[in-house]
Structures are given as C-alpha cells and as structure tokens.
Write a protein that holds these residues in place. Structure first.
Motif, mmCIF file in Angstrom:
data_model
loop_
_atom_site.group_PDB
_atom_site.id
_atom_site.type_symbol
_atom_site.label_atom_id
_atom_site.label_comp_id
_atom_site.label_asym_id
_atom_site.label_seq_id
_atom_site.Cartn_x
_atom_site.Cartn_y
_atom_site.Cartn_z
ATOM 1 N N PRO A 33 0.724 -1.192 -0.136
ATOM 2 C CA PRO A 33 0.060 -0.034 0.069
ATOM 3 C C PRO A 33 0.900 1.119 -0.062
ATOM 4 O O PRO A 33 0.454 2.328 -0.564
ATOM 5 N N VAL A 34 1.987 1.098 0.515
ATOM 6 C CA VAL A 34 2.808 2.529 0.610
ATOM 7 C C VAL A 34 3.251 2.787 -0.633
ATOM 8 O O VAL A 34 3.358 3.974 -1.100
ATOM 9 N N PHE A 90 -9.730 1.362 4.850
ATOM 10 C CA PHE A 90 -8.747 2.517 4.657
ATOM 11 C C PHE A 90 -8.757 3.422 3.842
ATOM 12 O O PHE A 90 -7.637 4.000 3.414
ATOM 13 N N ARG A 91 -9.743 3.788 3.148
ATOM 14 C CA ARG A 91 -9.971 4.454 2.008
ATOM 15 C C ARG A 91 -9.815 5.698 2.229
ATOM 16 O O ARG A 91 -9.018 6.422 1.818
ATOM 17 N N GLY A 92 -10.376 6.242 3.476
ATOM 18 C CA GLY A 92 -10.161 7.774 3.757
ATOM 19 C C GLY A 92 -8.752 8.249 4.084
ATOM 20 O O GLY A 92 -8.227 8.946 3.746
ATOM 21 N N LEU A 93 -8.234 7.060 4.927
ATOM 22 C CA LEU A 93 -6.734 7.225 5.322
ATOM 23 C C LEU A 93 -5.931 7.261 4.136
ATOM 24 O O LEU A 93 -5.026 8.118 4.020
ATOM 25 N N ALA A 94 -6.280 6.450 3.173
ATOM 26 C CA ALA A 94 -5.371 6.434 1.744
ATOM 27 C C ALA A 94 -5.646 7.591 1.041
ATOM 28 O O ALA A 94 -4.537 8.246 0.515
ATOM 29 N N VAL A 95 -6.538 8.356 1.321
ATOM 30 C CA VAL A 95 -7.044 9.633 0.310
ATOM 31 C C VAL A 95 -5.860 10.526 0.960
ATOM 32 O O VAL A 95 -5.304 11.423 0.118
ATOM 33 N N ALA A 105 -3.301 10.199 2.977
ATOM 34 C CA ALA A 105 -2.023 9.901 2.743
ATOM 35 C C ALA A 105 -1.483 10.136 1.284
ATOM 36 O O ALA A 105 -0.357 10.740 1.184
ATOM 37 N N SER A 106 -2.302 9.893 0.164
ATOM 38 C CA SER A 106 -1.910 10.304 -1.086
ATOM 39 C C SER A 106 -1.606 11.867 -1.331
ATOM 40 O O SER A 106 -0.643 12.174 -1.886
ATOM 41 N N ALA A 107 -2.672 12.679 -0.725
ATOM 42 C CA ALA A 107 -2.527 13.978 -0.805
ATOM 43 C C ALA A 107 -1.149 14.586 -0.199
ATOM 44 O O ALA A 107 -0.639 15.347 -0.605
ATOM 45 N N THR A 108 -1.047 13.964 1.041
ATOM 46 C CA THR A 108 0.425 14.185 1.688
ATOM 47 C C THR A 108 1.402 13.805 0.891
ATOM 48 O O THR A 108 2.474 14.527 0.949
ATOM 49 N N SER A 109 1.389 12.566 0.268
ATOM 50 C CA SER A 109 2.743 12.339 -0.305
ATOM 51 C C SER A 109 2.910 12.988 -1.482
ATOM 52 O O SER A 109 3.720 13.410 -1.988
ATOM 53 N N ALA A 110 1.649 13.518 -2.277
ATOM 54 C CA ALA A 110 2.006 14.388 -3.376
ATOM 55 C C ALA A 110 2.546 15.923 -3.087
ATOM 56 O O ALA A 110 3.545 16.358 -3.750
ATOM 57 N N ALA A 111 2.347 16.392 -1.934
ATOM 58 C CA ALA A 111 2.704 17.506 -1.442
ATOM 59 C C ALA A 111 4.310 17.326 -0.969
ATOM 60 O O ALA A 111 5.224 18.028 -1.400
#
Length: 244
Positions: free
Chosen positions: A118-119, A181-186, A188-194
């Motif tokens: 998932p990471v 974990f869909r909400g957490l994944a969204v 985390a993805s936005a944080t990863s993009a930043a």
C-alpha cells in the motif's frame, strides 16, 4: 528498378505508420479508454500506448505548431501572425520532471494493481495527483490557442482528457481495493503528493530551477493565459513571405 521498388515500399510503410499512428490510433485509444471504465479489469496495453505513444504524438504536434507560429522566447519580436512559446524554455526542465514522474507513477499504478504494498500505491497516487495538477495548468495555459489553432488545441486537450480518465479510473480502482482504509489512503496520497513536490523542487534547486521553476514555466511567457511578461512589438510580415 529494384531501387525504385525499395523506395516505394519504404514510402508506403512510412505513410502507413503516420496514418495509423497519428490519425487512427489516438481516437481509437480515446474510445477504448472510455469504454474500459466499465470493466473491472482494464487493458494495460491501452494504458501504455496512451501514455507513451500519446506523449510522442503530443510532442510532434507541439513541434508542428511551434514551427507554424514561430514560437520564441517572450523577449524576442516575432511576426504579427505568430505567438510566443507557451512554456518558458529555460524553466521547461521543471515541467518535464513533474510530468515525467507523474506519468511514471500512472504506469506503475496501472501495471501493479495486484501489488501488496500500500505504501508504494499511495506514493504512486501522489505522483498521479501531481501529474493531473500540471496537466490542468497546461490546459489553462494553452487556451488562447483556440483563436489560432483550434484543431491542434482539441488534440492537445484529447491527450490531457485521456490522462485524466486513466488517472481517475486507476486511482479509484486502487482506493477501492483498500477497503477499510480508503479515507486514510486519500489523505496519505495528498500528503505524499505535497511531500514529493517539495522534494522535486529541492532537487531542481541544484540545477538553477529552484522552487519557482514550475510556476515560471507558465509565467515567464507572453501571449498566454498565465503569462506575466511583455514582449517587444511584433513586426508586420505575411506568413507566405516568412516561409519563403
């Protein structure tokens, strides 16, 4: 006689490649990508062809339009019938880097849906979010082309549309597979993009591009939507005389 026959075969192959590659394959892939939205399993070949060959077609079309409109830096005078380049030549490496890593993330995301990591998936989603942000800015920047080359603009937008469709479908497919974990994944993805965008800008600072490299790709221009520069007055010359 043999030489003429060989030349004829080469010309036929070249013509066939151009017709199929530039006039048949792009609309076919657009239709297939839309139809694939209904399928639980999408064709990886369509993804690869759209991203890689579509980018080649995009670059070819950009070269043709730049030749017709005498694309040049904003600080140079050009004929009255032309336009200056939409993306700053000096800061274009920033655009290439952000778009390149985003396209790579989209390919990995599409080809590795069954990956049990998932990471990595979240990191790739972040890259795809960066890609679509850059894609949206490019669409806005190119909008004035509607008055000069509306057909070319539609073709440019077609590629961006395909990238958006593929991005949305692959992100949804990935997020859907994470179940609880869909909400957490969204998030985390936005944080990863930043974070990734910050790291890319940091890397670009060693090349002279810096953190302002990507914005200046669009602002160190004139004649276009996000431009912030003023060009020298254009000079009067007909297109026919210029071509001569």
């Amino acid at each position: 006689m043999l030489e003429n026959t060989w030349n004829g075969i080469v010309d036929f192959i070249f013509t066939a490649v151009v017709i199929v590659g530039y006039f048949i394959l792009p609309p076919y892939l657009t239709v297939r990508n839309i139809l694939d939205l209904r399928k639980p399993k999408r064709t990886r070949l369509h993804l690869a062809l759209t991203v890689i060959w579509g980018a080649c077609c995009y670059r070819t079309l950009y070269g043709v339009v730049s030749f017709m409109d005498i694309f040049a830096s904003f600080d140079r005078a050009i004929p009255s019938f032309g336009m200056h380049e939409p993306f700053s030549t000096y800061y274009r490496p920033s655009l290439y880097l952000f778009a390149g890593v985003g396209l790579a993330g989209l390919l990995v995301l599409g080809f590795c849906q069954k990956l049990k990591a998932p990471v990595i998936k979240i990191f790739c989603i972040g890259l795809v979010l960066i890609l679509n942000s850059v894609s949206a800015l490019m669409c806005v920047q190119l909008a004035p082309m509607i008055f000069h080359h509306p057909i070319a603009l539609c073709l440019f937008y077609a590629y961006h549309f395909n990238i958006f469709v593929l991005s949305a479908s692959n992100i949804w497919q990935t997020i859907k597979g994470m179940e609880r974990f869909r909400g957490l994944a969204v998030l985390a993805s936005a944080t990863s993009a930043a974070v990734t965008a910050f790291l890319l800008c940091t890397a670009l600072s060693f090349t002279g591009q810096g953190f302002r490299g990507l914005p200046k790709v669009f602002t160190q221009t004139s004649d276009w939507t996000l431009s912030r520069q003023v060009s020298p007055p254009s000079f009067e010359m007909s297109r026919e005389r210029w071509m001569d």
